[in-house]
Design a protein around this motif. Structure first.
Motif, PDB file in Angstrom:
ATOM      1  N   UNK A  81       1.234  -1.327   0.047  1.00 21.81           N
ATOM      2  CA  UNK A  81      -0.398  -0.342  -0.428  1.00 21.81           C
ATOM      3  C   UNK A  81       0.709   1.046   0.040  1.00 21.81           C
ATOM      4  N   UNK A  82      -0.146   2.226  -0.213  1.00 18.22           N
ATOM      5  CA  UNK A  82       1.302   4.037  -0.535  1.00 18.22           C
ATOM      6  C   UNK A  82       1.479   3.893   0.744  1.00 18.22           C
ATOM      7  N   UNK A  83       2.607   4.921   1.100  1.00 22.26           N
ATOM      8  CA  UNK A  83       2.592   5.074   1.815  1.00 22.26           C
ATOM      9  C   UNK A  83       3.424   7.307   2.380  1.00 22.26           C
ATOM     10  N   UNK A  84       2.883   7.560   2.809  1.00 19.86           N
ATOM     11  CA  UNK A  84       3.510   9.234   2.559  1.00 19.86           C
ATOM     12  C   UNK A  84       3.364   9.144   3.845  1.00 19.86           C
ATOM     13  N   UNK A  85       5.109   9.671   3.526  1.00 14.57           N
ATOM     14  CA  UNK A  85       5.693  10.051   4.884  1.00 14.57           C
ATOM     15  C   UNK A  85       5.853  11.955   5.667  1.00 14.57           C
ATOM     16  N   UNK A 100      14.740  11.930   1.821  1.00 10.67           N
ATOM     17  CA  UNK A 100      15.435  10.558   0.964  1.00 10.67           C
ATOM     18  C   UNK A 100      16.042   9.032   1.426  1.00 10.67           C
ATOM     19  N   UNK A 101      15.504   9.365   2.846  1.00 11.73           N
ATOM     20  CA  UNK A 101      15.925   8.066   3.437  1.00 11.73           C
ATOM     21  C   UNK A 101      14.565   7.422   3.230  1.00 11.73           C
ATOM     22  N   UNK A 102      13.585   7.726   3.480  1.00 15.14           N
ATOM     23  CA  UNK A 102      11.663   7.179   4.052  1.00 15.14           C
ATOM     24  C   UNK A 102      11.872   7.054   2.257  1.00 15.14           C
ATOM     25  N   UNK A 103      11.930   7.352   1.242  1.00 15.20           N
ATOM     26  CA  UNK A 103      11.751   7.566  -0.079  1.00 15.20           C
ATOM     27  C   UNK A 103      12.354   5.949  -0.543  1.00 15.20           C
ATOM     28  N   UNK A 152       9.008   4.355   1.282  1.00 17.36           N
ATOM     29  CA  UNK A 152       7.708   5.718   0.853  1.00 17.36           C
ATOM     30  C   UNK A 152       7.401   6.159  -0.182  1.00 17.36           C
ATOM     31  N   UNK A 153       6.521   6.759  -0.840  1.00 17.40           N
ATOM     32  CA  UNK A 153       5.652   6.820  -2.047  1.00 17.40           C
ATOM     33  C   UNK A 153       5.951   8.453  -2.041  1.00 17.40           C
TER      34      UNK A 153
END
Length: 224
Positions: free
Chosen positions: A73-77, A88-91, A95-96
């Motif tokens: 499922x998509x994740x918005x950080x 950057x690390x989250x993407x 992350x999307x």
């Protein structure tokens, strides 16, 4: 659509949860990474909002673990202003998209709606199926340019079916996507919602987009 909201700041989490519910989302809340990981494994979410600076397990590790376990499922950080390295690390972890605090709720909802649409293969907020037109941003449904009066749950059922055209969707799946984890769920109520939708969509006659497959569920087939 069902959303997982992960934020350790109680006041902000409550505020965001209220805004998401007002925006039509079913919301489960997690105050830390451990709870987020449990919920992400346990329930079928359509989208998640993930703060990164979490107690117990940080957000990066939660995202990496969910992705390794094939939770797609998509994740918005959510990140603090100026912490570009976190973004950057989250993407890179899976992350999307990201949103920098502070932000406007309208932008959060717009980004979430876009993520949900794109994950289902739609680029426009308006989904058309013959004379049926569903606007995911305004949460309005029209048939031959006449707007339908739908309840919140009727809209959620139709939205989910139209975002998954030609797929067989079980009553259990619909129940899981429109009710929150602590709700008293009755899958038989889905039959009531489907019955109402059929009457409202087919008020003029000739439009029968929702098919029942006995013992399996429902299928929305685009109509010409």
């Amino acid at each position: 659509m069902r959303a997982l909201l992960v934020e350790d700041e109680h006041a902000l989490r409550e505020q965001l949860a209220a805004s998401l519910r007002k925006g039509g989302y079913t919301v489960d809340e997690a105050p830390d990474g451990e709870e987020a990981l449990y919920l992400g494994r346990e329930y079928p979410y359509d989208v998640a909002i993930m703060d990164l600076g979490l107690p117990k397990i940080d957000g990066i590790q939660v995202i990496e673990t969910l992705r390794k376990e094939s939770r797609h499922f998509p994740i918005l950080i959510l990140t603090a202003r100026g912490h570009w390295q976190e973004r950057v690390r989250g993407l890179e972890a899976g992350g999307d998209d990201y949103l920098t605090k502070p932000f406007h709720t309208e932008e959060l909802l717009a980004r979430l709606n876009a993520l949900v649409r794109r994950s289902a293969g739609f680029s426009s907020p308006v989904i058309s199926a013959g004379p049926i037109e569903l606007d995911t941003s305004a949460q309005r449904v029209k048939v031959s340019d006449s707007e339908l009066d739908l309840t919140s749950f009727e809209y959620k059922v139709l939205e989910y079916l139209m975002l998954h055209p030609d797929e067989v969707v079980s009553k259990t799946t619909l129940t899981e996507h429109i009710y929150e984890q602590d709700c008293d769920r009755d899958s038989n109520v889905i039959e009531v919602f489907i019955g109402r939708l059929r009457k409202k969509l087919d008020a003029a006659g000739g439009i029968k987009p929702i098919e029942t497959l006995r013992g399996r569920g429902y299928r929305f087939s685009p109509v010409s």
